[in-house]
Enzyme design. Sequence first.
Site, PDB file in Angstrom:
ATOM      1  N   ALA A  65       0.859  -1.184   0.000  1.00 60.96           N
ATOM      2  CA  ALA A  65       0.000   0.000   0.000  1.00 60.96           C
ATOM      3  C   ALA A  65       0.892   1.229   0.000  1.00 60.96           C
ATOM      4  O   ALA A  65       2.041   1.182   0.460  1.00 60.96           O
ATOM      5  CB  ALA A  65      -0.888  -0.017   1.230  1.00 60.96           C
ATOM      6  N   GLY A 109       0.579  -5.165   0.844  1.00 62.95           N
ATOM      7  CA  GLY A 109      -0.671  -5.250   0.081  1.00 62.95           C
ATOM      8  C   GLY A 109      -0.464  -5.873  -1.296  1.00 62.95           C
ATOM      9  O   GLY A 109      -1.396  -6.466  -1.854  1.00 62.95           O
ATOM     10  N   GLU A 112      -0.566  -9.500  -0.709  1.00 60.00           N
ATOM     11  CA  GLU A 112      -1.960  -9.866  -0.379  1.00 60.00           C
ATOM     12  C   GLU A 112      -2.821  -9.902  -1.639  1.00 60.00           C
ATOM     13  O   GLU A 112      -3.672 -10.776  -1.802  1.00 60.00           O
ATOM     14  CB  GLU A 112      -2.509  -8.867   0.641  1.00 60.00           C
ATOM     15  CG  GLU A 112      -1.781  -8.993   1.977  1.00 60.00           C
ATOM     16  CD  GLU A 112      -2.129  -7.871   2.944  1.00 60.00           C
ATOM     17  OE1 GLU A 112      -1.930  -6.690   2.601  1.00 60.00           O
ATOM     18  OE2 GLU A 112      -2.608  -8.174   4.043  1.00 60.00           O
ATOM     19  N   GLU A 132       4.891  -5.093   6.917  1.00 57.50           N
ATOM     20  CA  GLU A 132       4.119  -4.072   7.641  1.00 57.50           C
ATOM     21  C   GLU A 132       4.646  -3.846   9.054  1.00 57.50           C
ATOM     22  O   GLU A 132       4.536  -2.757   9.603  1.00 57.50           O
ATOM     23  CB  GLU A 132       2.637  -4.470   7.698  1.00 57.50           C
ATOM     24  CG  GLU A 132       1.899  -4.395   6.367  1.00 57.50           C
ATOM     25  CD  GLU A 132       1.962  -5.685   5.556  1.00 57.50           C
ATOM     26  OE1 GLU A 132       2.842  -6.537   5.821  1.00 57.50           O
ATOM     27  OE2 GLU A 132       1.124  -5.833   4.650  1.00 57.50           O
TER      28      GLU A 132
END
Length: 258
Positions: A65, A109, A112, A132
């Site tokens: 992200a 992300g 993911e 993260e």
Amino acid sequence: MAYETLIVEVEDDVALIRMNRPDALNALNSKLMTELSSAVQAADRNDNVRVIVLTGSEKAFAAGADVKEMAGKSFVEVYFDNLFGPEADAIARVRKPMIAAVSGYCLGGGCELAMICDFIIASDTAKFGQPEINLGIVAGMGGTQRLTRFVGKSKSMDMHLTGRFMEVAEAERCGLVSRVFPAKDLMAEVMKIAKKIAEKSLLSTMAAKECVNRAQESALSEGILFERRVFHALFATEDQKEGMAAFMEKRQPQFRDK
Ligand code: DAK
């Protein structure tokens, strides 16, 4: 439709969706996530598409992200905005087969997102990670759940707690990645695989996807019953008659999705 952060092409029944924020290693910002969820939903609805391939660049599938966009947000903002939740859910609801073609960084992300796809084909340069923890947060788009299902608790804990990157050999060994190709061949090989899947009956590829996904979400006996009923149901299709007739007549089947 033209997108700002994606390049979308349809070739031989395959929609190739390429994330395209090269200056940020395809970091997932709101624009990209909004465009991506609408692009995959459009491909899912498009009668000329039978398989979707999601990819990035040679340097990065996606480095996570967009930290620069997220950094200043408060709890109240991310809670009420439900940051990326609806987009991720929409991508996970796609019914047609969806392959992630991963080169370079596939982090946070990005990892993911690759795991939301049905399977991951990677180049020898791919690096996976859930870093993260280094930002004082945890994975937020399913990483703690999906990575654990892919690789088991021990390795998933290792990845989430240390934030280390996993090279592709380890990723293939532990089942995160289904196949590995040299970086220069990745897209050609993935497109070959996607086109092979596109030649099957869409009724059975979508049914197979649903059945395998049941394995992730139900008890074994429930999943087996679901699979059995889907198997039975496919005998109501013309494609089952065609597939079996073609086998007996020693010819290629002509599936019509009927
Ligand atoms: N965000 C923003 N910009 C990024 C970025 C990222 N994640 N990753 C790279 N960039 C930018 C860099 O800032 C740099 O931009 P400039 O400084 O040149 O303007 C450019 O991309 C090139 O990066 P580097 O200069 O750092 O390149 P290197 O080759 O030296 O290093 C790297 C590559 C991938 C190791 C490094 O960039 C890196 O560590 N990037 C951050 C990786 C990371 O921490 N990813 C996890 C982010 S958190 C949720 C859904 C999703 C998420 C959470 C919630 N909900 C549904 C609730 C996801 C969270 C995350 O992914």
